[in-house]
Design a protein around this motif. Structure first.
Motif: not given
Length: 426
Positions: A11-13, A25-30, A201-204, A369-375
């Motif tokens: 999931e992303f915005e 922005l991608h939230q991941d609270t794991s 990651g884990n952020f608001e 995941t972050a690098e894939s989103l940017t790429t």
């Protein structure tokens, strides 16, 4: 056939700031971590042919410090706040990232905004990094056995395209470059409208957006970055080349093919072909040439597709008195088999399992995941491929594997590189 892992949907915005900076922005609270990463759409292919190595140089130079981060303090700030960071450069893009405990998101955003807004590019930093890069080239290429294989493949496979030079560039070009050359390169490419920022990651979410606007809105949009296009003439006759390496005793034979853009379906099929033929000790080439016929110490491949073109290169190191050309003949026999016969359903299932395993592993970490989103945003133009690209691989058929092998992997469409020990000097 495997079904898609809908449960793993990322999931992303996404937003675009007024200055052109794209934000995902991608939230991941794991895990209690947060990644701030910025990818700039600049790589070695954007360089002047007479001034190569600049993009990789900036990967290093932009850690030198900013107006508000003193020289030598960048790494101390990161490690002192429980984080780690790194950067890497390809022919197409440059990527910077920080990994912090979740409570340090604001710090990560501030640091990346500082890198974009206030970099210090002075003679001291330039001179320091020149020495760092010379040492990197010595250790990774000049003193490394087979360290120049990729550069020799690129040099001979590309004629018009800037992929023909190595990402690290020419030391002569870097030595002769003036401070103003580096400053102009920075002003042209390291601008918000040529970049994407990912927070994962884990952020608001609401708080993250406030900080992003606070730190990145003040950065002015740069002049539009106009990308040049270079089209290679198709290879219709074998290219023959040789190179002598002082660091080796065993020669290598290399067969390299120019392949299509990473954005194409054919590139994905070729990736599967590469896995089948030359990925590890269970691959067809290893089993045939190393295990069964005992002709080679090793066989393998260099396979990567990029924004404009890709390369698929096979190499073999002969065992004992085996003629390298005999290894090439065995490689060709396996490729011909692929072009004439459908692979078995069992082999196809194993391939699909391997691709799925790689997919799962890539998204097992927030960093991946972050690098894939940017790429996917910057090079493919579609962030949602982070979720749908796996479906492309799953829909590839045995017939497509045969057809793509016929289309790209022919003896008249390749480079044959004899990579040899250096002859004794008289």
């Amino acid at each position: 056939m495997l079904t898609n892992l809908h449960a793993q949907k990322v999931e992303f915005e996404e937003y675009t700031l007024e200055n052109g900076l794209h934000v995902i922005l991608h939230q991941d609270t794991s895990a209690p971590l947060v990644i701030t990463s910025v990818m700039y759409h600049v790589g070695s292919k954007d360089e002047n042919p007479e001034k190569t190595g600049f993009a990789h140089f900036f990967e290093h130079l932009l850690f030198e410090g900013t107006q508000n981060i003193k020289r030598g303090e960048w790494m101390k700030i990161v490690t002192g706040n429980g984080g780690n960071n790194n950067a890497n450069t390809s022919d197409d893009r440059t990527y910077y990232y920080e990994v912090f405990p979740s409570n340090n998101l604001e710090l990560g955003l501030w640091m990346e905004s500082e890198r974009m807004l206030h970099p210090i590019i002075n003679q001291t930093g330039v001179d320091t990094q020149k020495e760092v890069i010379k040492e990197e080239k010595r250790s990774r290429m000049d003193n490394q056995p087979y360290g120049h294989i990729i550069s020799e493949v690129k040099k001979n496979l590309f004629v018009k395209h800037p992929y023909r030079w190595e990402t690290i560039g020419s030391m002569e070009h870097l030595n002769s470059a003036k401070l103003e050359d580096f400053q102009m390169f920075n002003k042209k490419y390291y601008v918000p409208n040529n970049a994407v920022l990912v927070v994962a990651g884990n952020f608001e979410m609401k708080q993250a957006l406030q900080w992003i606007h606070k730190y990145f809105d003040p950065i002015k949009r740069g002049a539009p970055v106009v990308k040049q296009t270079f089209e290679e003439t198709p290879i219709t006759a074998p290219i023959k080349a040789s190179y002598e390496d002082a660091n080796i005793q065993v020669p290598a034979i290399v067969a390299a093919y120019r392949t299509p853009s990473m954005k194409t379906r054919d590139a994905r099929v070729l990736e599967m072909i590469s896995t089948l033929l030359s990925d590890g000790k269970s691959s067809r080439l290893y089993q045939r040439i190393v295990d069964e016929k005992k002709m080679a110490l090793n066989v393998g491949s260099l396979s990567y597709s990029q924004e404009d073109y890709g390369i698929y290169a096979l190499y073999g190191l002969p065992l004992g008195t085996t003629n390298p050309k005999a290894i090439l003949a065995e490689m060709d026999a396996e490729i011909t088999k692929l072009q004439l016969e459908l692979i078995s359903e069992r082999d196809m299932e194993k391939l699909q399992n391997k691709i799925m395993n790689e997919y799962v592993n890539k998204y097992a970490t927030v960093e991946g995941t972050a690098e894939s989103l940017t790429t996917y945003y910057l090079l493919f133009g579609d962030v949602n491929l982070v979720n749908t690209d796996i479906e492309s691989y799953q829909s590839i058929t045995r017939e497509e594997i045969r057809e793509v092998a016929r289309k790209y992997l022919n003896p008249n469409q390749r480079l044959i590189l004899d990579y040899l020990p250096q002859k004794a000097q008289n």
